[in-house]
Design a protein around this motif. Structure first.
Motif, PDB file in Angstrom:
ATOM      1  N   ILE A  13      -6.869  21.156 -47.353  1.00  0.00           N
ATOM      2  CA  ILE A  13      -7.330  21.629 -48.636  1.00  0.00           C
ATOM      3  C   ILE A  13      -7.220  20.550 -49.891  1.00  0.00           C
ATOM      4  O   ILE A  13      -5.955  20.281 -49.855  1.00  0.00           O
ATOM      5  N   ILE A  18      -3.141  21.006 -44.108  1.00  0.00           N
ATOM      6  CA  ILE A  18      -2.485  22.398 -43.947  1.00  0.00           C
ATOM      7  C   ILE A  18      -2.052  22.443 -42.407  1.00  0.00           C
ATOM      8  O   ILE A  18      -1.209  22.936 -42.117  1.00  0.00           O
ATOM      9  N   GLU A  37       7.397  30.566 -39.560  1.00  0.00           N
ATOM     10  CA  GLU A  37       7.784  31.303 -40.941  1.00  0.00           C
ATOM     11  C   GLU A  37       6.630  31.043 -41.721  1.00  0.00           C
ATOM     12  O   GLU A  37       5.517  30.537 -41.458  1.00  0.00           O
ATOM     13  N   SER A  38       6.676  31.830 -42.666  1.00  0.00           N
ATOM     14  CA  SER A  38       5.632  31.711 -43.907  1.00  0.00           C
ATOM     15  C   SER A  38       5.380  30.467 -44.346  1.00  0.00           C
ATOM     16  O   SER A  38       5.825  29.315 -44.622  1.00  0.00           O
ATOM     17  N   GLY A  39       4.002  30.354 -44.302  1.00  0.00           N
ATOM     18  CA  GLY A  39       3.329  28.976 -45.025  1.00  0.00           C
ATOM     19  C   GLY A  39       3.200  28.158 -43.970  1.00  0.00           C
ATOM     20  O   GLY A  39       2.710  26.882 -44.021  1.00  0.00           O
ATOM     21  N   SER A  40       3.532  28.365 -42.631  1.00  0.00           N
ATOM     22  CA  SER A  40       3.424  27.354 -41.635  1.00  0.00           C
ATOM     23  C   SER A  40       2.114  27.180 -40.848  1.00  0.00           C
ATOM     24  O   SER A  40       1.793  26.303 -40.113  1.00  0.00           O
ATOM     25  N   GLY A  41       1.148  27.786 -41.482  1.00  0.00           N
ATOM     26  CA  GLY A  41      -0.557  27.623 -41.130  1.00  0.00           C
ATOM     27  C   GLY A  41      -0.796  28.795 -40.070  1.00  0.00           C
ATOM     28  O   GLY A  41      -1.956  28.349 -39.624  1.00  0.00           O
ATOM     29  N   LYS A  42      -0.227  29.793 -39.820  1.00  0.00           N
ATOM     30  CA  LYS A  42      -0.616  30.764 -38.862  1.00  0.00           C
ATOM     31  C   LYS A  42      -2.095  31.472 -39.345  1.00  0.00           C
ATOM     32  O   LYS A  42      -2.893  31.173 -38.539  1.00  0.00           O
ATOM     33  N   SER A  43      -2.067  31.711 -40.475  1.00  0.00           N
ATOM     34  CA  SER A  43      -3.316  32.307 -40.934  1.00  0.00           C
ATOM     35  C   SER A  43      -4.546  31.660 -40.863  1.00  0.00           C
ATOM     36  O   SER A  43      -5.791  31.805 -40.682  1.00  0.00           O
ATOM     37  N   MET A  44      -4.202  30.299 -41.393  1.00  0.00           N
ATOM     38  CA  MET A  44      -5.156  29.259 -41.581  1.00  0.00           C
ATOM     39  C   MET A  44      -5.907  29.030 -40.048  1.00  0.00           C
ATOM     40  O   MET A  44      -7.084  28.809 -39.970  1.00  0.00           O
ATOM     41  N   PRO A  54     -10.960  28.965 -46.822  1.00  0.00           N
ATOM     42  CA  PRO A  54     -11.293  28.909 -48.301  1.00  0.00           C
ATOM     43  C   PRO A  54     -12.315  27.719 -48.539  1.00  0.00           C
ATOM     44  O   PRO A  54     -12.546  26.956 -47.694  1.00  0.00           O
ATOM     45  N   GLU A 174      -0.975  39.419 -38.459  1.00  0.00           N
ATOM     46  CA  GLU A 174       0.124  40.469 -38.979  1.00  0.00           C
ATOM     47  C   GLU A 174      -0.283  41.910 -38.979  1.00  0.00           C
ATOM     48  O   GLU A 174      -0.251  42.347 -40.169  1.00  0.00           O
TER      49      GLU A 174
END
Ligand SMILES: Nc1ncnc2c1ncn2[C@@H]1O[C@H](COP(=O)(O)OP(=O)(O)OP(=O)(O)O)[C@@H](O)[C@H]1O
Ligand SMILES: Nc1ncnc2c1ncn2[C@@H]1O[C@H](COP(=O)(O)OP(=O)(O)OP(=O)(O)O)[C@@H](O)[C@H]1O
Ligand SMILES: [Mg+2]
Ligand SMILES: [Mg+2]
Lengths: 532, 271, 315, 469
Positions: A13, A18, A37-44, A54, A174
């Motif tokens: 991005i 990412i 962990e948070s921000g590791s790119g799972k959702s992406m 995005p 999640e």
């Protein structure tokens, strides 16, 4: 052949990379859990499969669904796949549904948009799937609006929407994080049932390793946009290769040793406390009705003791906290600290107040973003009659910052310059700075990543050693409460249903609700460390 | 900084600069009549031409900027001075009778068609800058009260407020120490927008003859004076019209830019 | 829903009561005596006293207030001092100009603003968006009376497409009447349309960022389908607020615009009445305008409930 | 074409000319709907109206009017001596709402001799009586229709009232039973356009045929140059003056008032405010009147002299005062110019724009003002200077005596002489600043003929108006 095959997926991005070369395979009827962990790119990763990234995102590599390349599929064809072949469930059930449309309309929309069947049949199908997810139309008519359902029920609607056309692939990002343990267990059950029943493949994203261990056939561990380890669940649990994976699992089940409790002088006495909230009136001149958030709670907290309070969301934990802090008046009962009431007359009792402090859940919301750290942590000085000034003040600041593992130089920084874990340390420093006799932790570690949470728990244990803390630790996370408290109370619908020594309650619950709670909580299997 | 902010600030500063400059220098005395030289289109001696009394338009526009700015600024000041404390109080006492009274009072002021009331006020108490300021200012109060309350309410839900309460601070102190600084950005942005609306309102009032009285020049009155002469001296209407438009445009752009710059999340009511 | 409506109705009545008091109080302190205005410079004192008695101006203020309010409740607004005709009749006549004008302008501004706002929102950041937003910035900055002047200059005086003003009257047929309201409606509508378009755009953009829009996309809706089926209705909530507020702006704005186009509407009536100190007309018209604003906001509140089911169940 | 649309600035509040001061009422109904015993002609002459002829007793106190035969009101009832008696008695009654009661003050008795003969007895001879009877306030009305005369005027004129859209227009239509010559027009519409811009636009767009009393003189050259239109410039009875509060210091000092007079450049005001329309005057008298004396020389523009006079009066550094300006543009624009001119000699006049209602209250009745600009439009109103309580508060016994003498004088030459004396007296006392005689400005389409050019009284007499072929 695999259902979903991600090869060397990279995503950026703007100037930020990412995802870096993510590989992932998923077969039909299989559950693959992506964790990290948070921000590791799972959702992406999930959004890349849906092609709902995005606008500024650029993806490279390959994502194949049943051999069909998704990355360069035109938008119309992608629209035809979404909902039809790939369904997705999001984290926040509260906002994932359109508030102005009925649940029936929203479930039917999935069917109608793909022209899969005529409207009458679509409605039939909507009833069917809603029944399947546990919302039978005779009790939950299709004409309900989302706000008329609880969080768990809404999540069921979202799932019904996702599975209405029996997609081959279901992505769940999640899906249970926002829910209670008991609801979480039901939803996970439901998802697992659907996978076996329909033979779907499921890509499940979660940071909760206990859930992962329970559910997944395969585990993918991500960190900073890279897959660090992947493998079949049972195998991976036994033979962890990557230190990060090990650290993650270790931290999830982090245990601390508390110093023993010395003498047992009662400090806080809560007797038969009732807190009512006035409900909005239903009729103009009707007598106001009340919602009893805390219902006849009594307990005693001794000096030096670490007491836990567990219970589902909305059971009244925070309300009790506010009552103890003297922020709100109670309708019945007394709260005495060291023998003095926290609320005298209609005003909070300052002399008592200065013996208590609190640490809240949200590391981002609990600080005024416009103040610097020194001002933030010295706010409780306001309670003192002669607050320290000048050098004495800076000494105290430095001492406190050091005690929570930060540097005295941090006093001049703004809160946005700190990470979530550091912020929670600052919150603890603020609570400790006037040396209160009692600290209340209201979900103080719930918003933190496992590794950070482990550090904070360690810090607490250290501080117990150094300052002989007495605290009330409120959490819905049973594992955490188990390790950080000596005694625990279980709360249900405003009442304390059980209390006792922590170990005793966890191993031998007396009340059925406690039993249910413990049964619903996913547990990490004992991991045999260091085999590799 | 966005293009909006730069362009808007530049435009607004230009107007403010012209107004400030007019205190020390204008090309001509803005009150000096020169009837033989009336209605001259823009030319080398009078850059923006002359009006129906032969006065220099440029000088009048410069001094008129002063009037517009002064009226709008003071009106916004009144709105803020009264509205912000009201909003803070209402938020601090959410749900109490005080909150109810303040909010109902706001609704009531909102219910009055502002221009009619402004006309009434000035018609009753006499036309003039002071009454125009009061008339415009009154309608600024609920705007600020409402926006302050809205923002403050969500702040009151935040945990740092709870922390301050645990530290024993009272509602007034918390409002001053924690709430106000955190709504300041919002107020600045809303203030810019109200400022531009104030300029429009002043122009409207002056246009119907209820604003600043002659010989104090005012853009709105220049327009009113120009009305019958548009067909043969269009510059009389075009120049003050453009002055208003550019000023309002500049302020709005600045407001939008400021909002994006200060905090992309804050919400501003634009009515 | 009914309860919600009732509660809003109660606060509406309360507002009206307070408003009537404020209006009466403010207007009664106005200097200027209607009787002496009517009789002019050569009036004799006895004539003046006779007229004051005839107009009922010698009655104590509280009594006059009660008479006025009581009368209004029964639809009797009293008799105009200067025109000597029932105020209700005058208002009814003028209403047939002002109300269609406000509605016409509102319709126009909605017709312009909705497509513009939706277009800009769906092209966020692209040249189309920037152009539309630039135009709206300009539109917001233009004073409507100045715009009206320019419209008259161009379309009535130079091009002679429309008459310069005046009202043809509904008896001449709806078309002629609408035509005479067209320029005023445009003058009123464009600046409002600019505001509305901006609100529409930003409301839509907000909604586009909501989670449920992503859910909709995940179901297989295209960007456009998601916007129309899920975005618009949710974006309508803030837009409705603005439309409600605009109604009062349009009513008030029409005072000046009616002046520019010499339309025999409420705005002109109130202006004339203020200058001739026809207090009873001023009071009644202002009260009516306040009433209109409060009622419109009431209707907007009900419209919310129609749009947003969450409000329906709230009490 | 037999219909016409006449626009004017002000809308009448109602249509009874006998119970209000508003000139707008006369502008619509005078001679068109209502007629009096005598009437004004466009040139100011007084001619017989409903009275065919009259006899005046030798001592000048008894007037015997012979009425026209066969005159009917618009409702069909006949107009006879009873109606005349009713109208005059009503106007002079104790509780009369007539705005010009003074016109009837001298009447002691009105007697019906026979249906077509009325005898009016005066207390003392009054040289102005026939002139007074020509006013709109003295028209003949019928007792049958008096109750709703304000909204449904029933007169004897050549036009009948046909409808009123309040805020917009009044319609008249030809009275087929008219006793006199039938007018050329069948229908007439009066339209009310108060805003000067709107007035310009309406004429330009040919929405109206005539604009009587056009409010924006600056637009007239354009109409003049346009072959579609004709511009009518005539005179009115309006003396536009800078009224001065003679009782308020420093204006109680004649030197200060004289300084004011010399500080004002009349021509600049006529040019600047009226775009050249208007005749400078030096006293309170209409220049077109035969008895007018040109006294403008008394107050020639001379700022140096003004300063000297001020210094002499002890105001070398000038002083501050107020300038109240009512709505018409002659006042608002003229006021701006005067304020600027006064500033030149050191007088700081603070402008306050007021509505008429406010003007009446604060200036006219409250006498709470320093200076104001107003046009006194009543015909032959120099008599106001004999009323010390009148708002500008000029109290000069010599002048009051002069007026008493004038009122009882009927000999024309003698009257002219006395009027000349009166004009000179107020001019030399610098009672007010005399600015200019207001011009009667009208615009009409090129084909309209028969309109009044001058305005001896407020009227739009349409009986002789027609369209050229
Ligand atoms: N719209 C966006 N624009 C720019 N960067 C983004 C955007 N969304 C996410 N990111 C960044 O991409 C990275 C990966 O985010 P992602 O949401 O995939 O994390 P995650 O593993 O799902 O974390 P969490 O457990 O908190 O949901 C993060 O560093 C985040 O800051
Ligand atoms: N200010 C309030 N007004 C009305 N009801 C309230 C208020 N605060 C809390 N409640 C209600 O009281 C009950 C208990 O709320 P509380 O916040 O104490 O729960 P909790 O156990 O802390 O939940 P969570 O784990 O989600 O934080 C809930 O049903 C909540 O809706
Ligand atoms: Mg995520
Ligand atoms: Mg809680």
């Amino acid at each position: 052949m695999s259902l979903l095959e991600i090869r060397n997926l990279s995503l950026s991005i703007g100037a930020h990379d990412i995802l870096k070369g993510v590989d992932l395979t998923l077969g039909p009827g299989e559950i693959v859990a992506v964790t990290g962990e948070s921000g590791s790119g799972k959702s992406m990763t999930a959004l890349a499969v849906m092609q709902l990234l995005p606008q500024a995102a650029r993806a490279q590599g390959s994502i194949q669904l049943d051999g069909q390349e998704l990355l360069d599929l035109p938008e119309e064809q992608m629209c035809a796949l979404r909902g039809q072949s790939i369904g997705m469930v999001f984290q926040e059930p509260m906002t994932a549904l359109n508030p102005v449309k009925t649940i029936g309309d929203q479930v039917m929309e999935t069917i109608l948009i793909h022209k899969a069947m005529p409207p009458a049949q679509a409605e039939e199908r909507a009833r069917e799937v809603l029944t399947r997810v546990g919302l039978p139309p005779d009790r939950f008519p299709l004409s309900r609006f989302p706000h008329e359902l609880s969080g768990g029920q809404r999540q069921r609607v979202v799932i019904a929407m996702a599975i209405a056309l029996r997609p081959r692939l279901l992505i769940a990002d999640e899906p249970t994080t926002a829910l209670d343990v008991t609801t979480q267990a039901q939803i996970l059950d439901l998802l697992q049932g659907l996978v076996t029943e329909y033979g779907m493949g499921m890509l499940m994203i979660t940071h909760d390793l206990a859930v992962v261990a329970d559910l997944a056939d395969q585990i993918v561990v991500m960190r900073n946009g890279e897959v660090v380890e992947t493998g079949h669940t049972r195998h991976l649990l036994r033979h962890m290769q990557h230190p990060y994976t090990q650290m993650l699992f270790e931290a999830s089940d982090h245990q601390v040793t508390l110093p023993p409790v010395s003498d047992l002088q009662p400090l806080l006495a809560v007797a038969d406390v009732v807190r009512d909230y006035r409900k909005p009136r239903t009729r103009l001149f009707s007598k106001p009705e009340f919602h009893r958030a805390v219902d006849g709670v009594s307990f005693t907290l001794h000096r030096g003791e670490r007491l836990g309070l567990v219970g589902e969301s909305g059971c009244g934990k925070s309300t009790l906290t506010r009552a103890i802090l003297g922020l709100e008046e109670v309708q019945r009962g007394h709260i005495l600290l060291d023998g003095n009431p926290v609320f005298s007359g209609h005003t909070p009792n300052r002399a008592v107040r200065r013996k208590m402090q609190v640490v809240f859940q949200d590391p981002f919301g609990s600080f005024n973003p416009r103040h610097k750290v020194d001002r933030l942590i010295t706010e409780p000085f306001y309670l003192l009659d002669t607050p320290p000034r000048g050098a004495e003040r800076s000494d105290r600041i430095a001492e406190m910052l050091t005690a929570v593992g930060l540097s005295p130089d941090d006093a001049g920084k703004y809160i946005h310059e700190f990470s979530g874990g550091q912020r929670q340390r600052i919150a603890i420093a603020r609570a400790l700075i006037i040396r209160p006799e009692l600290i209340l932790f209201d979900e103080a570690v719930s918003a933190l990543d496992v590794s950070v949470r482990a550090q904070i728990l360690d810090l607490l244990a250290e501080l117990c050693e150094a300052y002989e803390l007495t605290y009330l630790f409120i959490s819905h996370d049973l594992n955490v409460v188990r390790t950080i408290t000596d005694r625990v109370m279980v709360m249900q619908a405003g009442k304390i249903v059980e209390q006792g020594d922590t170990e005793r309650v966890f191993t031998d619950p007396q009340h059925p609700y406690t039993e249910a709670l413990l049964a619903a909580a996913p547990r990490l299997p004992k991991i045999t460390q260091g085999v590799a | 900084m966005s293009r909006n902010l730069i362009f808007g600030t530049a435009l607004s500063s230009l107007v403010v600069l012209a107004a400030v400059l007019s205190f020390v220098w204008t090309p001509y005395d803005h009150t000096a009549l020169d009837i033989p030289n009336k209605l001259k289109p823009p030319n080398a001696t009078h850059w923006l031409g002359t009006d129906h009394f032969g006065r220099d338009m440029l000088s009048m526009i410069m001094v008129g900027a002063r009037t517009s700015i002064a009226v709008a600024l003071v009106a916004v000041g009144i709105g803020m001075a009264a509205g912000v404390p009201l909003g803070l109080t209402a938020a601090a006492r959410k749900g109490s009778w005080l909150d109810e009274v303040i909010m109902r009072g706001n609704d009531l002021v909102f219910a009055f068609p502002s221009l009619v009331i402004a006309i009434l006020i000035t018609a009753i108490f006499g036309a003039g800058a002071i009454n125009a300021i009061i008339a415009i200012g009154i309608f600024n109060i609920p705007v600020f009260a409402r926006i302050t309350r809205g923002a403050a309410l969500s702040l009151w839900e935040r945990e740092f407020i709870m922390a301050a309460r645990v530290a024993g601070k009272g509602a007034a102190r918390i409002s001053a120490e924690h709430i106000l600084p955190n709504v300041a950005n919002l107020l600045i942005v809303q203030g810019t927008i109200q400022f531009s609306l104030g300029i429009l309102a002043e122009a409207g009032l002056s246009y119907v003859g209820l604003g600043a009285q002659p010989p104090t020049p005012s853009w709105g009155r220049m327009l009113a004076d120009a009305q019958t002469m548009v067909s043969f001296a269009p510059h009389l209407a075009l120049i003050p019209g453009c002055a208003i438009i550019l000023t309002v445009l500049g302020l709005n752009l600045m407001g939008d830019g400021l909002r994006d710059w200060l905090d992309p999340r804050i919400r501003v009511a634009r009515t | 829903m009914l309860r919600y409506a009732l509660k809003r109705l109660l606060s509406l009545i309360l507002s009206l009561a307070v408003a009537s008091l404020v209006i009466f109080a403010v207007i009664e302190v106005a200097p200027g005596d209607p009787a002496s205005f009517m009789l002019g410079v050569n009036a004799q004192p006895d004539t003046l006293a006779a007229l004051r008695a005839e107009l009922g101006l010698d009655v104590p203020k509280t009594e006059r207030y009660l008479d006025w309010v009581g009368g209004m409740l029964t639809g009797d607004f009293g008799t105009s001092y200067t025109y000597r005709t029932p105020v209700s009749q005058m208002i009814a006549d003028r209403m047939w100009v002002s109300l269609p004008l406000a509605l016409y302008a509102l319709t126009l501004s909605t017709l312009i603003a909705f497509p513009a706002g939706i277009y800009a929102a769906s092209r966020r950041g692209k040249p189309g968006d920037i152009a539309v937003m630039g135009a709206t910035q300009l539109g917001v900055a233009v004073p409507n009376f100045w715009f009206a002047m320019m419209l008259v200059l161009v379309f009535a005086i130079n091009l002679r497409w429309f008459s310069a003003g005046g009202f043809a009257g509904w008896d001449k047929g709806g078309w002629a009447a609408l035509q005479s309201l067209t320029l005023p409606a445009i003058a009123l509508a464009l600046p409002q349309a600019a505001i509305l378009a901006r609100v529409m755009r930003s409301a839509l953009l907000d909604v586009l960022g909501e989670d449920f829009m992503r859910t909709a996309r995940a179901k297989g809706l295209s960007r456009r389908q998601a916007l129309w089926r899920h975005g618009l209705r949710n974006a309508l909530i803030p837009v409705l607020t603005i439309i409600g507020l605009q109604f009062s702006f349009l009513l008030a704005g029409s005072i000046i615009i009616e002046q520019v186009f010499y339309l025999p509407g409420l705005g002109r009536l109130v202006f004339q009445a203020i200058s001739s100190r026809d207090l009873i007309v001023v009071e009644s018209v202002v009260m009516l305008l306040v009433f209109a604003v409060i009622v419109v906001n009431f209707v907007v509140d009900l419209a919310y409930a129609a749009v947003d089911p969450r409000l329906r169940s709230r009490t | 074409k037999s219909d016409i649309t006449v626009a004017m600035q002000l809308e009448p509040p109602h249509l009874d000319p006998t119970s209000a001061a508003a000139q707008a009422i006369d502008s619509v109904v005078y001679t068109n709907v209502f007629e009096g015993l005598t009437r004004f002609m466009g040139d100011g002459a007084i001619v017989p109206g409903l009275a065919e002829s009259w006899e005046i007793s030798d001592d000048g106190t008894v007037y015997t009017f012979k009425l026209h035969d066969g005159v009917t009101f618009h409702d069909g009832t006949t107009m006879d001596a009873e109606d005349v008696k009713f109208s005059l008695d009503r106007a002079r009654a104790e509780d009369s709402a007539n705005a010009q009661k003074a016109l009837f003050a001298g009447i002691t008795d009105v007697a019906v001799v026979d249906p077509l003969t009325v005898k009016v007895t005066l207390k003392e001879p009054n040289g102005n009586f026939l002139f007074n009877m020509a006013w709109g306030d003295a028209v003949i009305v019928a007792p049958e229709s008096i109750d709703d005369i304000k909204t449904n005027p029933i007169g004897t004129g050549a036009f009948k009232f046909a409808g009123w859209v309040q805020g917009d227009k009044i319609d008249l239509e030809r009275n087929a039973d008219y006793w006199g010559d039938q007018p050329a027009l069948e229908k007439a519409t009066f339209k009310f356009i108060s805003d000067p811009t709107a007035a310009f636009a309406a004429v330009m767009a040919e929405d109206v045929d005539v604009f009587s009393g056009f409010p924006a003189p600056e637009n007239l050259p354009q109409f003049d140059a346009d072959p579609r239109f004709q511009v009518l410039v005539g005179s009115t009875e309006g003396e536009t003056i800078l009224s001065t509060n003679n009782k308020q210091p420093p204006f109680d000092d004649v030197r200060v008032r004289q300084a004011l007079a010399h500080a004002i450049d009349r021509q600049a005001i006529v040019d600047g405010a009226m775009f050249g329309y208007g005749t400078p005057i030096g006293t309170h008298f209409a220049p077109h009147h035969p008895a007018y004396v040109d006294l403008t020389g008394n107050s020639a523009y001379d700022p140096e002299k003004a300063k000297a006079l001020l210094a002499e009066a002890g105001f070398a550094d000038g002083f501050e005062t107020t300038l109240h300006l009512p709505p018409p543009s002659y006042a608002r624009r003229g006021g701006e110019i005067i304020a600027a001119q006064l500033a030149e000699v050191g007088i700081k006049a603070e402008i306050t724009n007021v509505e008429w209602a406010q003007w009446l209250e604060t200036v006219f009745r409250g006498k709470n003002f320093g200076l104001t600009i107003v046009s006194h439009t009543e015909p032959m109103d120099i008599g106001i200077y004999a009323r010390p309580e009148y708002y500008f508060q000029y109290d000069n016994p010599a002048f009051q005596d002069l007026m008493t003498t004038l009122n009882s004088t009927t000999d024309p030459d003698e009257r002219t002489k006395l009027l000349g004396q009166a004009q000179t007296m107020i001019s030399e006392d610098y009672v007010n600043g005399y600015l200019f005689q207001l011009a009667a400005l009208s615009v009409a389409k090129a084909g309209v003929q028969g309109l009044w050019v001058n305005a001896p009284t407020a009227a739009n007499d349409l009986t002789a108006v027609s369209w050229a072929e």
